[in-house]
Scaffold this motif. Structure first.
Motif, PDB file in Angstrom:
ATOM      1  N   LEU A 164       0.850  -1.328  -0.086  1.00 26.59           N
ATOM      2  CA  LEU A 164       0.139  -0.031  -0.057  1.00 26.59           C
ATOM      3  C   LEU A 164       0.807   1.066  -0.203  1.00 26.59           C
ATOM      4  O   LEU A 164       0.513   2.363  -0.613  1.00 26.59           O
ATOM      5  CB  LEU A 164      -0.946  -0.072   1.094  1.00 26.59           C
ATOM      6  N   LEU A 165       2.019   1.181   0.768  1.00 26.29           N
ATOM      7  CA  LEU A 165       2.753   2.381   0.883  1.00 26.29           C
ATOM      8  C   LEU A 165       4.002   2.448   0.018  1.00 26.29           C
ATOM      9  O   LEU A 165       4.492   3.559   0.021  1.00 26.29           O
ATOM     10  CB  LEU A 165       3.122   2.499   2.290  1.00 26.29           C
ATOM     11  N   GLY A 166       4.242   1.439  -0.379  1.00 24.82           N
ATOM     12  CA  GLY A 166       5.533   1.179  -1.494  1.00 24.82           C
ATOM     13  C   GLY A 166       6.690   0.963  -0.499  1.00 24.82           C
ATOM     14  O   GLY A 166       7.661   0.754  -1.121  1.00 24.82           O
ATOM     15  N   SER A 167       6.695   1.107   0.606  1.00 23.19           N
ATOM     16  CA  SER A 167       7.761   0.802   1.559  1.00 23.19           C
ATOM     17  C   SER A 167       7.305   0.336   3.029  1.00 23.19           C
ATOM     18  O   SER A 167       5.999   0.946   3.228  1.00 23.19           O
ATOM     19  CB  SER A 167       8.980   1.936   1.517  1.00 23.19           C
ATOM     20  N   ALA A 168       7.839  -0.121   3.685  1.00 22.94           N
ATOM     21  CA  ALA A 168       7.450  -0.777   5.262  1.00 22.94           C
ATOM     22  C   ALA A 168       8.604  -0.484   6.173  1.00 22.94           C
ATOM     23  O   ALA A 168       9.580  -1.244   6.221  1.00 22.94           O
ATOM     24  CB  ALA A 168       6.906  -2.051   5.290  1.00 22.94           C
ATOM     25  N   ARG A 169       8.593   0.446   6.957  1.00 21.32           N
ATOM     26  CA  ARG A 169       9.354   0.501   8.207  1.00 21.32           C
ATOM     27  C   ARG A 169       8.661   0.568   9.270  1.00 21.32           C
ATOM     28  O   ARG A 169       7.934   1.107   9.977  1.00 21.32           O
ATOM     29  CB  ARG A 169      10.024   2.195   8.206  1.00 21.32           C
ATOM     30  N   VAL A 170       8.814  -0.818   9.817  1.00 20.00           N
ATOM     31  CA  VAL A 170       7.938  -1.487  10.828  1.00 20.00           C
ATOM     32  C   VAL A 170       8.458  -1.022  12.292  1.00 20.00           C
ATOM     33  O   VAL A 170       9.774  -1.223  12.434  1.00 20.00           O
ATOM     34  CB  VAL A 170       7.901  -3.037  10.925  1.00 20.00           C
ATOM     35  N   ALA A 171       7.715  -0.774  13.141  1.00 20.21           N
ATOM     36  CA  ALA A 171       7.949  -0.383  14.591  1.00 20.21           C
ATOM     37  C   ALA A 171       7.111  -1.363  15.359  1.00 20.21           C
ATOM     38  O   ALA A 171       5.770  -1.047  15.438  1.00 20.21           O
ATOM     39  CB  ALA A 171       7.865   1.169  15.079  1.00 20.21           C
ATOM     40  N   LEU A 172       7.668  -1.896  16.180  1.00 13.94           N
ATOM     41  CA  LEU A 172       7.015  -2.668  17.565  1.00 13.94           C
ATOM     42  C   LEU A 172       6.828  -1.757  18.500  1.00 13.94           C
ATOM     43  O   LEU A 172       7.684  -1.516  19.501  1.00 13.94           O
ATOM     44  CB  LEU A 172       7.579  -3.947  17.510  1.00 13.94           C
TER      45      LEU A 172
END
Length: 284
Positions: A164-172
């Motif tokens: 959806l966003l073109g990139s994923a920078r995941v924060a837990l």
């Protein structure tokens, strides 16, 4: 172009088939289906009669005898999910009338989990007035996931972010950043971070604010996929974002299944249903 705009553009190009098992049961669904068809965004499909392809899909997914599978397909939500599993439609959108538990049950029975995952979850595409778009997960399904389940949710959310966003920078997310706190909740988040390689545990400001992230020595402060430690945190956060920041919350959309399924909010408007359907199709 925003993620939602891209999803609308892609939907017009593809014009996928979407089953709405609640067509005729709620005027909002009927109006949304009409708009999707009229605007060339999707081809809404009503619940079909039981087909051999649906039977075969259900037998393959659950190892059922045909007679039992046929009885289960008498339930509308399971039949709709079987239509997806059989390839008769591209996605299923429900939940304005049916409770979340029933939508999840149908998807679990007929569609099954995505490869490499065991935990179904949900996300919202959060759209803020300043133009930011974030993925919030899981805000509608898992009450208190353990570390392994939280890791599954984070991996599924990463895939959603890319789609959806073109990139994923995941924060837990947690009440603690790094090693500054302890307790069952933060320990769970830390274990999920170690299992996935995603950044965590992180407090919300460290996840979103580069200055705070630098001060706390963890992450870049530019996360666009926020994974909450439990349903309390996730559900409260997305509703506060709606009420206090004027955010639009599209979903909840299910993730972790082999094929796309959307579990609509009971309070969804026609605009919400149209947008959530388009976002769901972006995952197909």
């Amino acid at each position: 172009m925003s993620a939602l705009e891209k999803a609308f553009e892609a939907a017009r190009t593809r014009r996928a088939r979407v089953v709405f098992p609640e067509l005729g049961e709620d005027p909002r669904i009927d109006a949304a289906a009409a708009r999707l068809r009229d605007e060339g965004l999707a081809e809404p499909v009503a619940l079909s009669e039981i087909t051999e392809a649906q039977l075969a899909a259900l037998v393959a997914a659950r190892g059922l005898k045909e007679a039992l599978a046929r009885r289960m397909l008498s339930r509308p939500l399971i039949r709709a999910a079987a239509m997806v599993a059989a390839g008769e439609v591209d996605a299923m959108v429900a939940g304005v009338v049916a409770p979340t538990k029933k939508v999840i049950e149908a998807a679990s029975i007929a569609i099954g989990p995505a490869e490499g995952g065991q935990t179904a979850s949900s996300f919202f595409l959060m759209r803020f007035p300043d133009g930011r778009e974030l993925i919030f997960a899981d805000c509608g399904l898992n009450v208190d996931p353990d570390a392994a389940q939280l890791a599954d949710i984070a991996r599924a959310s990463e895939a959603t972010g890319h789609a959806l966003l073109g990139s994923a920078r995941v924060a837990l997310l947690s009440f603690s950043t790094g090693s500054s706190g302890s307790g069952a909740s933060v320990d769970k988040v830390r274990a999920a971070a170690e299992a996935t390689g995603f950044t965590g545990p992180l407090q919300g400001d460290a996840a979103l604010n580069p200055r705070v992230a630098e001060a706390k020595g963890l992450g870049q402060g530019d996360a666009n996929v926020l994974v909450f430690p439990d349903l309390d945190a996730g559900n409260i956060a997305y509703k506060l974002a709606q009420e206090l920041a004027g955010a639009q919350a599209l979903g909840p959309i299910l993730q972790g299944f082999r094929r796309p399924v959307c579990d609509l909010s009971r309070g969804a408007t026609v605009d919400d249903i149209v947008a959530a359907t388009v976002v769901t199709l972006a995952l197909a």
